[in-house]
Design a protein around this motif. Structure first.
Motif, PDB file in Angstrom:
ATOM      1  N   VAL A  98       0.845  -1.203   0.000  1.00 37.67           N
ATOM      2  CA  VAL A  98       0.000   0.000   0.000  1.00 37.67           C
ATOM      3  C   VAL A  98       0.874   1.244   0.000  1.00 37.67           C
ATOM      4  O   VAL A  98       1.735   1.411   0.873  1.00 37.67           O
ATOM      5  CB  VAL A  98      -0.942   0.018   1.225  1.00 37.67           C
ATOM      6  N   ASP A  99       0.656   2.125  -0.975  1.00 38.46           N
ATOM      7  CA  ASP A  99       1.343   3.414  -1.016  1.00 38.46           C
ATOM      8  C   ASP A  99       0.780   4.325   0.067  1.00 38.46           C
ATOM      9  O   ASP A  99      -0.444   4.427   0.245  1.00 38.46           O
ATOM     10  CB  ASP A  99       1.156   4.057  -2.398  1.00 38.46           C
ATOM     11  N   ARG A 100       1.666   4.999   0.783  1.00 35.57           N
ATOM     12  CA  ARG A 100       1.241   5.819   1.925  1.00 35.57           C
ATOM     13  C   ARG A 100       0.307   6.959   1.500  1.00 35.57           C
ATOM     14  O   ARG A 100      -0.688   7.247   2.175  1.00 35.57           O
ATOM     15  CB  ARG A 100       2.476   6.379   2.630  1.00 35.57           C
ATOM     16  N   ASP A 101       0.606   7.616   0.390  1.00 37.29           N
ATOM     17  CA  ASP A 101      -0.253   8.715  -0.066  1.00 37.29           C
ATOM     18  C   ASP A 101      -1.607   8.212  -0.540  1.00 37.29           C
ATOM     19  O   ASP A 101      -2.636   8.856  -0.321  1.00 37.29           O
ATOM     20  CB  ASP A 101       0.432   9.484  -1.197  1.00 37.29           C
ATOM     21  N   TYR A 102      -1.617   7.051  -1.177  1.00 40.51           N
ATOM     22  CA  TYR A 102      -2.879   6.443  -1.612  1.00 40.51           C
ATOM     23  C   TYR A 102      -3.746   6.130  -0.393  1.00 40.51           C
ATOM     24  O   TYR A 102      -4.958   6.386  -0.383  1.00 40.51           O
ATOM     25  CB  TYR A 102      -2.585   5.178  -2.410  1.00 40.51           C
ATOM     26  N   LEU A 103      -3.108   5.599   0.652  1.00 37.40           N
ATOM     27  CA  LEU A 103      -3.844   5.288   1.885  1.00 37.40           C
ATOM     28  C   LEU A 103      -4.418   6.552   2.509  1.00 37.40           C
ATOM     29  O   LEU A 103      -5.558   6.563   2.986  1.00 37.40           O
ATOM     30  CB  LEU A 103      -2.920   4.583   2.875  1.00 37.40           C
ATOM     31  N   PHE A 104      -3.638   7.630   2.507  1.00 36.06           N
ATOM     32  CA  PHE A 104      -4.108   8.900   3.093  1.00 36.06           C
ATOM     33  C   PHE A 104      -5.408   9.350   2.449  1.00 36.06           C
ATOM     34  O   PHE A 104      -6.378   9.681   3.140  1.00 36.06           O
ATOM     35  CB  PHE A 104      -3.023   9.964   2.920  1.00 36.06           C
ATOM     36  N   TYR A 105      -5.468   9.346   1.132  1.00 40.61           N
ATOM     37  CA  TYR A 105      -6.682   9.781   0.441  1.00 40.61           C
ATOM     38  C   TYR A 105      -7.812   8.766   0.588  1.00 40.61           C
ATOM     39  O   TYR A 105      -8.987   9.147   0.674  1.00 40.61           O
ATOM     40  CB  TYR A 105      -6.385  10.055  -1.036  1.00 40.61           C
ATOM     41  N   PHE A 106      -7.461   7.489   0.650  1.00 35.75           N
ATOM     42  CA  PHE A 106      -8.493   6.469   0.843  1.00 35.75           C
ATOM     43  C   PHE A 106      -9.200   6.681   2.182  1.00 35.75           C
ATOM     44  O   PHE A 106     -10.434   6.607   2.266  1.00 35.75           O
ATOM     45  CB  PHE A 106      -7.867   5.074   0.790  1.00 35.75           C
ATOM     46  N   LEU A 107      -8.435   6.961   3.226  1.00 32.64           N
ATOM     47  CA  LEU A 107      -9.021   7.149   4.554  1.00 32.64           C
ATOM     48  C   LEU A 107      -9.861   8.417   4.639  1.00 32.64           C
ATOM     49  O   LEU A 107     -10.746   8.523   5.494  1.00 32.64           O
ATOM     50  CB  LEU A 107      -7.913   7.197   5.603  1.00 32.64           C
ATOM     51  N   ARG A 108      -9.610   9.380   3.763  1.00 28.73           N
ATOM     52  CA  ARG A 108     -10.337  10.657   3.814  1.00 28.73           C
ATOM     53  C   ARG A 108     -11.646  10.636   3.031  1.00 28.73           C
ATOM     54  O   ARG A 108     -12.356  11.646   3.008  1.00 28.73           O
ATOM     55  CB  ARG A 108      -9.451  11.780   3.269  1.00 28.73           C
ATOM     56  N   GLN A 109     -12.001   9.544   2.413  1.00 24.72           N
ATOM     57  CA  GLN A 109     -13.206   9.519   1.587  1.00 24.72           C
ATOM     58  C   GLN A 109     -14.463   9.679   2.446  1.00 24.72           C
ATOM     59  O   GLN A 109     -14.549   9.191   3.580  1.00 24.72           O
ATOM     60  CB  GLN A 109     -13.278   8.229   0.775  1.00 24.72           C
ATOM     61  N   ASP A 110     -15.458  10.355   1.899  1.00 27.92           N
ATOM     62  CA  ASP A 110     -16.686  10.654   2.632  1.00 27.92           C
ATOM     63  C   ASP A 110     -17.438   9.394   3.045  1.00 27.92           C
ATOM     64  O   ASP A 110     -18.021   9.335   4.129  1.00 27.92           O
ATOM     65  CB  ASP A 110     -17.601  11.544   1.784  1.00 27.92           C
ATOM     66  N   THR A 111     -17.446   8.387   2.173  1.00 31.48           N
ATOM     67  CA  THR A 111     -18.207   7.170   2.477  1.00 31.48           C
ATOM     68  C   THR A 111     -17.684   6.500   3.736  1.00 31.48           C
ATOM     69  O   THR A 111     -18.460   6.072   4.604  1.00 31.48           O
ATOM     70  CB  THR A 111     -18.131   6.177   1.292  1.00 31.48           C
ATOM     71  N   LEU A 112     -16.369   6.414   3.864  1.00 30.03           N
ATOM     72  CA  LEU A 112     -15.771   5.801   5.048  1.00 30.03           C
ATOM     73  C   LEU A 112     -16.021   6.667   6.278  1.00 30.03           C
ATOM     74  O   LEU A 112     -16.354   6.149   7.355  1.00 30.03           O
ATOM     75  CB  LEU A 112     -14.273   5.589   4.824  1.00 30.03           C
ATOM     76  N   PHE A 113     -15.888   7.991   6.125  1.00 27.76           N
ATOM     77  CA  PHE A 113     -16.138   8.873   7.269  1.00 27.76           C
ATOM     78  C   PHE A 113     -17.572   8.718   7.782  1.00 27.76           C
ATOM     79  O   PHE A 113     -17.808   8.634   8.992  1.00 27.76           O
ATOM     80  CB  PHE A 113     -15.880  10.334   6.886  1.00 27.76           C
ATOM     81  N   ARG A 114     -18.537   8.688   6.860  1.00 26.83           N
ATOM     82  CA  ARG A 114     -19.943   8.575   7.279  1.00 26.83           C
ATOM     83  C   ARG A 114     -20.186   7.267   8.013  1.00 26.83           C
ATOM     84  O   ARG A 114     -20.938   7.221   8.996  1.00 26.83           O
ATOM     85  CB  ARG A 114     -20.868   8.687   6.066  1.00 26.83           C
ATOM     86  N   LEU A 115     -19.567   6.186   7.538  1.00 30.09           N
ATOM     87  CA  LEU A 115     -19.733   4.898   8.208  1.00 30.09           C
ATOM     88  C   LEU A 115     -19.173   4.950   9.624  1.00 30.09           C
ATOM     89  O   LEU A 115     -19.849   4.570  10.589  1.00 30.09           O
ATOM     90  CB  LEU A 115     -19.031   3.799   7.411  1.00 30.09           C
TER      91      LEU A 115
END
Length: 316
Positions: A98-115
């Protein structure tokens, strides 16, 4: 082209912080001491806390991805921190796939935050992350080269977003400057306006809905959160938070045109006290408990009050 889908917890290690005893705290830099990072001051260089470097093994560097474990709002995704970190933070350490920058943006997605926000568990008055839900969340895993390419595109988009936010802040500062020029500083009152207690002009005030959505589907009634309230007004984005409300909740938390919403609590003190006026929407709108709803009497204009409350000197 098909890419594998993995569970987040299978490719990312989440490392919680530690809580050194307060008796070891110092409030100025000293030899052998390191900054203790806490949610409440991660954007501030004031009132810093330092602990003996030997008192903890939980450290982070500026490249690390840090997550706020408690809220509101829960699940803040942070970068650029350096020091020791306490139990309110945890580090997201990606595996080699897993690329660190890719993970950063993945974690910031609205769908995950709402969950995560919807499933947050309340302990001692604070909402906290449901770690089982976080670790089991599905993650699309392209090859590393593709991850880096996606992250680079998102970096450019994020730079544009920051410039837009800067432009909005400049407009907000201009509006507040015009307000001060017209009406003067509300604290020193150089124009000699009549002064009365604000409470005498409020006919109703209440906190919002404390219950969170318990299902992954974002369905039901619109319930505004603090991230929807901005200086320029309330933002109705594409992905509004929704909760299936009961009738008694609807009658208590439904907003009327002219209601003022006031952010009452946040891990970042820069957000606390920010207000905006509800100007209406094409369906019923409600508010959660991170926001106070204020109804003013006819003697006061709610938009005028919002401009006044948003002045830096008044918020402070």
């Amino acid at each position: 082209m098909s890419w594998p889908v993995v569970k987040l917890g299978d490719v990312v290690k989440f490392i919680g912080g530690s809580q050194p005893p307060k008796s070891t705290f110092k409030y100025e830099p000293m030899e052998g001491y390191i900054r203790l990072l806490q949610i409440r001051d991660y954007k501030s260089n004031n009132n810093l806390t330092f602990i003996p470097e030997s008192s903890t093994k939980k450290f982070c560097s500026k490249k690390d991805i840090m997550i706020g474990r408690y809220g509101p709002p829960v699940f803040q995704i942070l970068r650029g921190l350096e020091g020791a970190y306490n139990v309110a933070l945890m580090k997201a350490e990606p595996s080699k796939s897993v690329d660190r920058d890719y993970l950063f943006y993945f974690l910031r997605q609205d769908t995950l935050f709402r969950l995560i926000d919807g499933l947050s568990q309340r302990t001692a008055g604070q909402s906290g992350i449901d770690m089982d839900a976080l670790k089991s969340y599905p993650m699309l895993l392209p090859p590393l080269d593709e991850q880096k390419r996606i992250a680079a595109i998102l970096d450019k988009a994020d730079a544009i977003r920051r410039k837009r936010q800067q432009a909005i802040r400049l407009v907000d500062d201009f509006l507040r400057s015009v307000f001060l020029d017209m009406f003067g500083d509300p604290v020193t009152n150089p124009k000699g306006w009549q002064v009365e207690l604000l409470g005498e002009h409020i006919r109703h005030a209440n906190n919002g809905l404390s219950r969170r959505r318990k299902v992954e589907e974002n369905i039901g009634d619109i319930v505004l959160r603090l991230q929807d309230v901005h200086y320029e007004g309330i933002r109705f984005g594409k992905e509004l938070n929704r909760v299936d409300l009961e009738d008694k909740e609807k009658s208590r938390y439904r907003l009327d045109i002219g209601d003022l919403l006031f952010i009452r609590v946040n891990g970042n003190p820069e957000y606390v006290g920010r207000s905006a006026v509800f100007e209406g929407f094409n369906e019923a709108v409600f508010h959660n408990d991170h926001l106070i709803r204020i109804k003013v009497k006819d003697s006061f204009n709610s938009r005028f009050l919002s401009y006044m409350l948003n002045l830096r000197v008044v918020r402070k």
